[in-house]
Design an enzyme around this catalytic site. Structure first.
Site, PDB file in Angstrom:
ATOM      1  CE  LYS A  18     -24.529  32.155   2.554  1.00  0.00           C
ATOM      2  NZ  LYS A  18     -23.439  31.630   1.752  1.00  0.00           N
TER       3      LYS A  18
ATOM      4  CG  HIS B 125     -20.152  35.199   5.445  1.00  0.00           C
ATOM      5  ND1 HIS B 125     -19.899  34.957   4.114  1.00  0.00           N
ATOM      6  CD2 HIS B 125     -20.813  34.111   5.908  1.00  0.00           C
ATOM      7  CE1 HIS B 125     -20.400  33.769   3.793  1.00  0.00           C
ATOM      8  NE2 HIS B 125     -20.960  33.242   4.860  1.00  0.00           N
TER       9      HIS B 125
ATOM     10  CB  SER C 290     -21.412  22.261   1.845  1.00  0.00           C
ATOM     11  OG  SER C 290     -21.146  23.180   0.800  1.00  0.00           O
TER      12      SER C 290
HETATM   13  C1  PEP Z   1     -22.323  30.314   4.872  1.00  0.00           C
HETATM   14  O1  PEP Z   1     -22.520  31.098   3.971  1.00  0.00           O
HETATM   15  O2  PEP Z   1     -21.996  30.726   5.997  1.00  0.00           O
HETATM   16  C2  PEP Z   1     -22.446  28.887   4.573  1.00  0.00           C
HETATM   17  C3  PEP Z   1     -21.873  28.030   5.373  1.00  0.00           C
HETATM   18  O3  PEP Z   1     -23.142  28.555   3.447  1.00  0.00           O
HETATM   19  P1  PEP Z   1     -23.522  27.063   2.947  1.00  0.00           P
HETATM   20  O4  PEP Z   1     -24.071  26.330   4.135  1.00  0.00           O
HETATM   21  O5  PEP Z   1     -24.543  27.273   1.875  1.00  0.00           O
HETATM   22  O6  PEP Z   1     -22.256  26.458   2.461  1.00  0.00           O
END
Ligand code: PEP
Length: 253
Positions: free
Chosen positions: A11, A94, A212
């Site tokens: 990101k 996304h 997550s």
């Molecule tokens: C993502 O942004 O694609 C994502 C899965 O983030 P996180 O692993 O932090 O939940």
């Protein structure tokens, strides 16, 4: 057999020094047989991270792109530019981009453009908490798939598309979907692909889970029949936590 893809979406995080350090740390690992590891750094760091991982089998991805070839699109990045910098993949749709106003139609245009430029699109789909609570999960995801994949055919590279199931309520919240919840939607996605594009294609396409994912929950998620990898945000920003997920994937590869 589908390989396991572990993809890190950085990101808008890291600075140049950290981005290089993450790249060089990962460059030291031997990507296990039957696995692929992909990094999606912020646009300005694609080139330096690409230099750090040169000569390895690590893959590089853009986090988004514009559907046009070139032109008056201030602040935007084209598929050709991503290719020039060594990217082989691009994340599209996304939920953070959808939340900024990207429609599924626009994401579909981007997807066709990515394939035209020989970039593998990772199409993100997922429902909000309200949609899940209203029992609309499958409908929402089918709509996103329908508009994202459109009328693409095998000849246009449809078989190279990767789908990432990312429930919005699980992204960056620490509230991971249970392996059963994730598998149920991944199974439905594969069934949708089989119904609309044929069983062969559906069996070939990799479906990732995102939301997550960390070392502690990766094994159970990755061991589900229809989950072929993870799209990882937070846990991809620290070498150790990303390596833990890769190690869990290796147990299943
Ligand atoms: C993502 O942004 O694609 C994502 C899965 O983030 P996180 O692993 O932090 O939940």
């Amino acid at each position: 057999m589908r390989s396991i893809l572990i993809a890190g979406n950085w990101k808008m995080n890291t600075h140049l020094k950290e981005a290089r350090a993450l790249g060089s740390g990962l460059a030291k690992i031997q990507v296990p047989q039957g696995m692929e590891v992909l990094l999606a750094p912020p646009f300005p760091y694609l080139y330096p991270v690409g230099e750090e991982i040169k000569g390895t089998s690590l893959l590089l991805a853009g986090q988004n792109m514009n559907p046009a070839d070139e032109g008056a699109q201030t602040g935007e990045v084209s598929a050709g530019m991503l290719k020039d910098l060594g990217a082989s993949h691009v994340i599209l749709g996304h939920s953070e981009c959808r939340a900024r106003g990207e429609s599924s139609e626009l994401i579909g245009e981007k997807l066709a453009q990515a394939l035209k430029h020989d970039l593998v699109p990772i199409l993100c789909v997922g429902e909000s908490l309200e949609e899940r609570q209203a029992d609309q999960t499958i409908q929402v995801i089918e709509d996103q798939l329908k508009l994202g994949l459109g009328d693409l055919t095998h000849a246009q590279g449809l078989d190279r598309v990767i789908i990432a199931y990312e429930p919005i309520w699980a992204i960056g919240t620490g509230q991971v979907a249970s392996p059963q919840e994730a598998e149920e939607v991944a199974r439905d996605i594969r069934a949708y692909l089989a119904k609309n594009y044929g069983q062969d294609l559906a069996e070939k396409i990799q479906i990732l889970y995102g939301g997550s994912m960390k070392g502690e929950n990766a094994y159970e998620l990755l061991s589900q029949d229809n989950i072929d990898g993870g799209l990882i945000g937070g846990a991809s920003l620290k070498l150790e936590s990303f390596l833990e997920i890769i190690e869990e994937g290796e147990k299943l590869a």
